[in-house]
Design a protein around this motif. Structure first.
Motif, PDB file in Angstrom:
ATOM      1  N   UNK A 193      85.159  93.975  81.512  1.00  0.00           N
ATOM      2  CA  UNK A 193      85.987  94.614  82.544  1.00  0.00           C
ATOM      3  C   UNK A 193      87.175  93.745  82.923  1.00  0.00           C
ATOM      4  N   UNK A 194      86.960  92.452  83.070  1.00  0.00           N
ATOM      5  CA  UNK A 194      88.061  91.542  83.396  1.00  0.00           C
ATOM      6  C   UNK A 194      89.094  91.518  82.279  1.00  0.00           C
ATOM      7  N   UNK A 195      88.638  91.464  81.045  1.00  0.00           N
ATOM      8  CA  UNK A 195      89.566  91.450  79.917  1.00  0.00           C
ATOM      9  C   UNK A 195      90.338  92.763  79.814  1.00  0.00           C
ATOM     10  N   UNK A 196      89.691  93.873  80.137  1.00  0.00           N
ATOM     11  CA  UNK A 196      90.340  95.179  80.074  1.00  0.00           C
ATOM     12  C   UNK A 196      91.544  95.241  81.010  1.00  0.00           C
ATOM     13  N   UNK A 218      98.174  80.612  72.429  1.00  0.00           N
ATOM     14  CA  UNK A 218      97.572  79.933  73.572  1.00  0.00           C
ATOM     15  C   UNK A 218      97.724  80.747  74.849  1.00  0.00           C
ATOM     16  N   UNK A 219      98.819  81.458  74.989  1.00  0.00           N
ATOM     17  CA  UNK A 219      99.069  82.265  76.182  1.00  0.00           C
ATOM     18  C   UNK A 219      97.979  83.327  76.385  1.00  0.00           C
ATOM     19  N   UNK A 220      97.445  83.889  75.307  1.00  0.00           N
ATOM     20  CA  UNK A 220      96.376  84.876  75.403  1.00  0.00           C
ATOM     21  C   UNK A 220      95.003  84.219  75.531  1.00  0.00           C
ATOM     22  N   UNK A 221      94.859  83.006  75.053  1.00  0.00           N
ATOM     23  CA  UNK A 221      93.557  82.341  75.081  1.00  0.00           C
ATOM     24  C   UNK A 221      93.203  81.874  76.502  1.00  0.00           C
ATOM     25  N   UNK A 222      94.138  81.366  77.248  1.00  0.00           N
ATOM     26  CA  UNK A 222      93.847  80.796  78.559  1.00  0.00           C
ATOM     27  C   UNK A 222      93.231  81.783  79.546  1.00  0.00           C
ATOM     28  N   UNK A 223      93.753  83.002  79.703  1.00  0.00           N
ATOM     29  CA  UNK A 223      93.101  83.924  80.644  1.00  0.00           C
ATOM     30  C   UNK A 223      91.657  84.243  80.259  1.00  0.00           C
ATOM     31  N   UNK A 224      91.374  84.316  78.981  1.00  0.00           N
ATOM     32  CA  UNK A 224      90.009  84.577  78.544  1.00  0.00           C
ATOM     33  C   UNK A 224      89.074  83.444  78.900  1.00  0.00           C
ATOM     34  N   UNK A 225      89.555  82.230  78.813  1.00  0.00           N
ATOM     35  CA  UNK A 225      88.743  81.081  79.155  1.00  0.00           C
ATOM     36  C   UNK A 225      88.460  81.024  80.648  1.00  0.00           C
ATOM     37  N   UNK A 226      89.394  81.516  81.462  1.00  0.00           N
ATOM     38  CA  UNK A 226      89.253  81.431  82.909  1.00  0.00           C
ATOM     39  C   UNK A 226      88.393  82.532  83.494  1.00  0.00           C
ATOM     40  N   UNK A 227      88.176  83.617  82.756  1.00  0.00           N
ATOM     41  CA  UNK A 227      87.448  84.770  83.295  1.00  0.00           C
ATOM     42  C   UNK A 227      86.005  84.504  83.550  1.00  0.00           C
ATOM     43  N   UNK A 241      96.073  89.995  77.617  1.00  0.00           N
ATOM     44  CA  UNK A 241      95.069  89.855  76.563  1.00  0.00           C
ATOM     45  C   UNK A 241      94.805  91.205  75.913  1.00  0.00           C
ATOM     46  N   UNK A 242      94.733  91.220  74.577  1.00  0.00           N
ATOM     47  CA  UNK A 242      94.342  92.430  73.856  1.00  0.00           C
ATOM     48  C   UNK A 242      92.814  92.472  73.834  1.00  0.00           C
ATOM     49  N   UNK A 243      92.235  93.179  74.781  1.00  0.00           N
ATOM     50  CA  UNK A 243      90.776  93.186  74.919  1.00  0.00           C
ATOM     51  C   UNK A 243      90.074  93.791  73.702  1.00  0.00           C
ATOM     52  N   UNK A 260      73.440  91.322  79.924  1.00  0.00           N
ATOM     53  CA  UNK A 260      74.219  92.560  79.767  1.00  0.00           C
ATOM     54  C   UNK A 260      75.198  92.733  80.924  1.00  0.00           C
ATOM     55  N   UNK A 261      74.801  92.315  82.124  1.00  0.00           N
ATOM     56  CA  UNK A 261      75.717  92.381  83.269  1.00  0.00           C
ATOM     57  C   UNK A 261      76.895  91.432  83.070  1.00  0.00           C
ATOM     58  N   UNK A 262      76.621  90.250  82.549  1.00  0.00           N
ATOM     59  CA  UNK A 262      77.691  89.289  82.282  1.00  0.00           C
ATOM     60  C   UNK A 262      78.682  89.837  81.260  1.00  0.00           C
ATOM     61  N   UNK A 263      78.165  90.418  80.188  1.00  0.00           N
ATOM     62  CA  UNK A 263      79.043  90.999  79.161  1.00  0.00           C
ATOM     63  C   UNK A 263      79.899  92.105  79.768  1.00  0.00           C
TER      64      UNK A 263
END
Length: 53
Positions: free
Chosen positions: A13-16, A44-53, A21-23, A5-8
């Protein structure tokens, strides 16, 4: 060791705060300390930040 739950919460929070990225379009889940992101991004531009978080 972090609970799932902490990880989620941390990933959400990072995505927000990531303006690229549209969180709201990404569902975040975790099981056994493995985080899964599900959803549809604009490209792809939106996918990369999500992968790095």
């Amino acid at each position: 060791m972090r609970r799932d739950t902490d990880l989620v919460d941390n990933v959400c929070n990072e995505l927000f705060w990531d303006l690229e990225v549209d969180n709201n379009a990404i569902a975040v889940s975790a099981e056994a300390r493995t985080v899964t992101l599900r959803g549809i991004v604009g490209g792809l531009r939106e996918m990369r930040p999500g992968e790095e978080s």
